[in-house]
Design a protein around this motif. Structure first.
Motif, PDB file in Angstrom:
ATOM      1  N   LEU A   1       0.826  -1.203   0.000  1.00 28.00           N
ATOM      2  CA  LEU A   1       0.000   0.000   0.000  1.00 28.00           C
ATOM      3  C   LEU A   1       0.861   1.254   0.000  1.00 28.00           C
ATOM      4  O   LEU A   1       1.884   1.321   0.685  1.00 28.00           O
ATOM      5  CB  LEU A   1      -0.918  -0.006   1.220  1.00 28.00           C
ATOM      6  N   PRO A   2       0.443   2.289  -0.738  1.00 32.66           N
ATOM      7  CA  PRO A   2       1.193   3.549  -0.742  1.00 32.66           C
ATOM      8  C   PRO A   2       1.014   4.306   0.572  1.00 32.66           C
ATOM      9  O   PRO A   2       0.091   4.026   1.341  1.00 32.66           O
ATOM     10  CB  PRO A   2       0.575   4.318  -1.911  1.00 32.66           C
ATOM     11  N   GLU A   3       1.883   5.270   0.797  1.00 34.18           N
ATOM     12  CA  GLU A   3       1.765   6.129   1.973  1.00 34.18           C
ATOM     13  C   GLU A   3       0.486   6.946   1.884  1.00 34.18           C
ATOM     14  O   GLU A   3       0.161   7.506   0.837  1.00 34.18           O
ATOM     15  CB  GLU A   3       2.973   7.056   2.057  1.00 34.18           C
ATOM     16  N   LEU A   4      -0.243   7.016   2.997  1.00 32.92           N
ATOM     17  CA  LEU A   4      -1.503   7.744   3.042  1.00 32.92           C
ATOM     18  C   LEU A   4      -1.270   9.149   3.588  1.00 32.92           C
ATOM     19  O   LEU A   4      -0.698   9.309   4.668  1.00 32.92           O
ATOM     20  CB  LEU A   4      -2.495   6.991   3.934  1.00 32.92           C
ATOM     21  N   ILE A   5      -1.685  10.178   2.822  1.00 33.09           N
ATOM     22  CA  ILE A   5      -1.518  11.566   3.255  1.00 33.09           C
ATOM     23  C   ILE A   5      -2.880  12.262   3.264  1.00 33.09           C
ATOM     24  O   ILE A   5      -3.855  11.751   2.720  1.00 33.09           O
ATOM     25  CB  ILE A   5      -0.542  12.340   2.343  1.00 33.09           C
ATOM     26  N   GLU A   6      -2.935  13.431   3.875  1.00 35.71           N
ATOM     27  CA  GLU A   6      -4.160  14.218   3.896  1.00 35.71           C
ATOM     28  C   GLU A   6      -4.345  14.964   2.579  1.00 35.71           C
ATOM     29  O   GLU A   6      -3.383  15.225   1.851  1.00 35.71           O
ATOM     30  CB  GLU A   6      -4.142  15.210   5.066  1.00 35.71           C
ATOM     31  N   SER A   7      -5.583  15.349   2.298  1.00 38.77           N
ATOM     32  CA  SER A   7      -5.915  15.949   1.006  1.00 38.77           C
ATOM     33  C   SER A   7      -5.263  17.307   0.781  1.00 38.77           C
ATOM     34  O   SER A   7      -5.077  17.721  -0.364  1.00 38.77           O
ATOM     35  CB  SER A   7      -7.438  16.085   0.876  1.00 38.77           C
ATOM     36  N   ASP A   8      -4.931  18.025   1.844  1.00 37.28           N
ATOM     37  CA  ASP A   8      -4.330  19.349   1.676  1.00 37.28           C
ATOM     38  C   ASP A   8      -2.807  19.292   1.656  1.00 37.28           C
ATOM     39  O   ASP A   8      -2.142  20.324   1.687  1.00 37.28           O
ATOM     40  CB  ASP A   8      -4.804  20.310   2.772  1.00 37.28           C
ATOM     41  N   GLN A   9      -2.245  18.088   1.579  1.00 48.41           N
ATOM     42  CA  GLN A   9      -0.797  17.939   1.540  1.00 48.41           C
ATOM     43  C   GLN A   9      -0.317  17.705   0.110  1.00 48.41           C
ATOM     44  O   GLN A   9      -0.964  16.991  -0.659  1.00 48.41           O
ATOM     45  CB  GLN A   9      -0.348  16.759   2.407  1.00 48.41           C
ATOM     46  N   PRO A  10       0.832  18.278  -0.255  1.00 47.04           N
ATOM     47  CA  PRO A  10       1.388  17.986  -1.574  1.00 47.04           C
ATOM     48  C   PRO A  10       2.081  16.623  -1.590  1.00 47.04           C
ATOM     49  O   PRO A  10       2.495  16.114  -0.540  1.00 47.04           O
ATOM     50  CB  PRO A  10       2.405  19.110  -1.772  1.00 47.04           C
ATOM     51  N   ILE A  11       2.197  16.046  -2.781  1.00 39.35           N
ATOM     52  CA  ILE A  11       2.952  14.805  -2.948  1.00 39.35           C
ATOM     53  C   ILE A  11       4.446  15.108  -2.869  1.00 39.35           C
ATOM     54  O   ILE A  11       5.169  14.593  -2.037  1.00 39.35           O
ATOM     55  CB  ILE A  11       2.616  14.135  -4.299  1.00 39.35           C
ATOM     56  N   GLU A  12       4.903  15.976  -3.758  1.00 43.54           N
ATOM     57  CA  GLU A  12       6.309  16.373  -3.841  1.00 43.54           C
ATOM     58  C   GLU A  12       6.435  17.315  -5.022  1.00 43.54           C
ATOM     59  O   GLU A  12       5.452  17.604  -5.702  1.00 43.54           O
ATOM     60  CB  GLU A  12       7.194  15.131  -4.025  1.00 43.54           C
ATOM     61  N   VAL A  13       7.626  17.806  -5.297  1.00 45.44           N
ATOM     62  CA  VAL A  13       7.832  18.648  -6.481  1.00 45.44           C
ATOM     63  C   VAL A  13       7.921  17.766  -7.721  1.00 45.44           C
ATOM     64  O   VAL A  13       8.184  16.564  -7.638  1.00 45.44           O
ATOM     65  CB  VAL A  13       9.106  19.509  -6.349  1.00 45.44           C
TER      66      VAL A  13
END
Length: 499
Positions: A209-221
């Motif tokens: 499973l991929p890392e789970l982040i919040e919707s207001d967070q960026p993935i990366e540049v």
């Protein structure tokens, strides 16, 4: 200097990109590229993820050539929900992605549900049922049918996650799209160890499973080579993105209770924002999380513009002619009623159902009535979904209508009259691409330390077309209330044959 944001909407049929000027709110550029589809009579529906990337490269190349690419600050991605992209340990795609519309995995749905202890146990565990459209059954299908490929499986990504992976090199996801996998607990906003164990007791899947982040967070540049290719600055951020319905909710300003978005596409969706989980014990409602930090209770029906398109084809008419004929027929289509289950039905759950015309007489069997019945029958199907939402406490103050059918003035009026609720239509039709761009603004500004609310951004960027609204007509509302009861009676009478 203006700050620009790109929104990408990668759907089943193609990929759309827009460039949003965050100062003026204008769409400065847009582009579209189509996708191919692998399909057969077994219900298989697949796409090579490389096709999505080729389409993204095409549309990004087009839109960045039309604006000052150096002014772009962020990119947001909306993707078709539920698809299964299997990656190996090196990040290579193992096989074509199974899509939401792939129904070859129904056997796996039954297997997972049985191992969980039945439908009620599944809903209790995750807030949803295990539907064929969701990701879980597709993963188990790979285990059952292609064990060598399953052995290579290292990461499970959803379609929008894979495009984010291409853009950034990061394997991450957010709660909105993840909640449509059927191995995600929507109330706890996390992966369901119980369902994952039912899918594969070895424990392998938890590692995929991929890392789970919040919707207001960026993935990366954006990766350096892509930034150079499209003339972007080195610090352009990619937002969390989300599934197509979640991002379209943002693109229609559906980020606060009271607003309901309805889509009149080939299939139909109707959904609302909620501040807490909305879970249906009957399992008719998809209890999704949103890509705005809340929840998005959603109903999907399989037959909306498919009914009008098939009617047009049978009668040899175009869209303008169909609308003109339907308007002549008037409310109730002269007694002709269509149960529009051409593709089976998801809500109610009647996958093997077929469509039926009822109430035909020598006097009412006319092109006018057939056209009107197609529109009304499809709208009654969506009304069934709205009633499920109402049963669970979601009460709309207005309907924001999108999709191809929303372009019809007559159909907008029918929706207002059948739903008994005002209808409005957003100025920007590409709700998915616009929503992705707005979410990118949100993520970039919050990453920069600004305490900005998404609702404030949608209020700024999402506007309604004042000339394309519809208010319910009291006389029509009353007539349609009676007709809808007859529609429900017809559906009930046909259930034995349609089960």
């Amino acid at each position: 200097m203006s700050q620009l944001y790109i929104g990408i909407d990668s759907g089943t049929q193609g990929t759309k990109a827009v460039v949003l000027d965050s100062d003026s709110g204008e769409i400065l550029a847009e582009a579209y590229a189509t996708h191919a589809l692998l399909e057969d009579s077994t219900g298989l529906r697949e796409q090579d993820p490389a096709w999505w990337i080729a389409a993204c490269e095409q549309v990004l190349g087009e839109v960045t050539s039309k604006v000052d690419a150096a002014s772009i600050r962020g990119i947001g991605v909306s993707g078709q929900q539920h698809g299964f992209v299997p990656l190996d340990v090196d990040g290579n795609v193992i096989r074509p992605a199974k899509l939401w519309c792939d129904t070859a995995t129904t056997e796996q749905c039954a297997s997972i549900t049985e191992k969980m202890g039945g439908p009620e146990a599944v809903v209790n565990a995750i807030g949803n049922s295990v539907a064929a459209g969701f990701t879980a059954s597709k993963v188990v299908w790979l285990k059952d049918n292609e064990p060598e490929n399953y052995e290579r499986l290292a990461t499970i990504l959803l379609p929008h996650d894979y495009i984010n992976f291409w853009l950034t090199g990061e394997r991450k996801t957010e709660c909105g799209d993840a909640s449509g996998t059927a191995y995600f607990d929507v109330a706890k906003r996390g992966w369901s160890e119980e369902v994952l164990a039912a899918m594969d007791p070895s424990g392998k899947l938890a590692e995929c499973l991929p890392e789970l982040i919040e919707s207001d967070q960026p993935i990366e540049v954006v990766q350096p080579e892509l930034a150079r290719k499209f003339g972007l600055a080195a610090d352009v951020l990619v937002s969390s993105g989300g599934g197509d319905n979640m991002i379209a909710a943002i693109g229609t300003g559906n980020v606060a209770p009271g607003v309901v978005t309805a889509s009149l596409g080939t299939s139909g969706t109707i959904y609302a924002h909620a501040d807490k989980p909305v879970i249906d014990p009957k399992g008719e409602l998809a209890a999704f999380c949103s890509s705005a930090g809340g929840w998005l209770p959603l109903i999907c029906t399989m037959n909306v513009t498919v009914a009008t398109e098939l009617t047009k084809a049978v009668l040899g008419k175009d869209t303008v002619e169909l609308n003109a004929l339907a308007e002549k027929a008037g409310v109730g289509a002269g007694g002709v009623m269509l149960l529009p289950y051409f593709n089976g039905e998801r809500t109610p759950a009647l996958p093997g159902a077929t469509a039926s015309l009822h109430g035909l007489t020598p006097g009412n069997y006319t092109p006018e009535n057939l056209c009107r019945a197609a529109m009304e029958g499809a709208t009654f199907g969506l009304k069934y979904g709205l009633d499920v939402l109402k049963r669970l406490g979601v009460n709309p103050t207005e309907i924001r209508l999108v999709g191809g059918g929303a372009k019809s003035k007559l159909w907008r009026q029918i929706v207002a009259d059948v739903f008994g609720c005002p209808v409005v239509r957003p100025v920007v039709e590409e709700a998915g691409a616009l929503g992705a761009a707005i979410q990118a603004v949100w993520c970039v500004q919050r990453a920069g330390g600004a305490d900005v609310a998404l609702a404030d951004l949608t209020a700024q960027y999402v506007t309604m077309d004042a000339s394309a609204g519809a208010m319910p007509v009291a006389e029509h509302v009353e007539k349609y209330a009676d007709l809808y009861e007859k529609y429900l009676a017809l559906d009930a009478a046909m259930r034995t044959l349609n089960a």
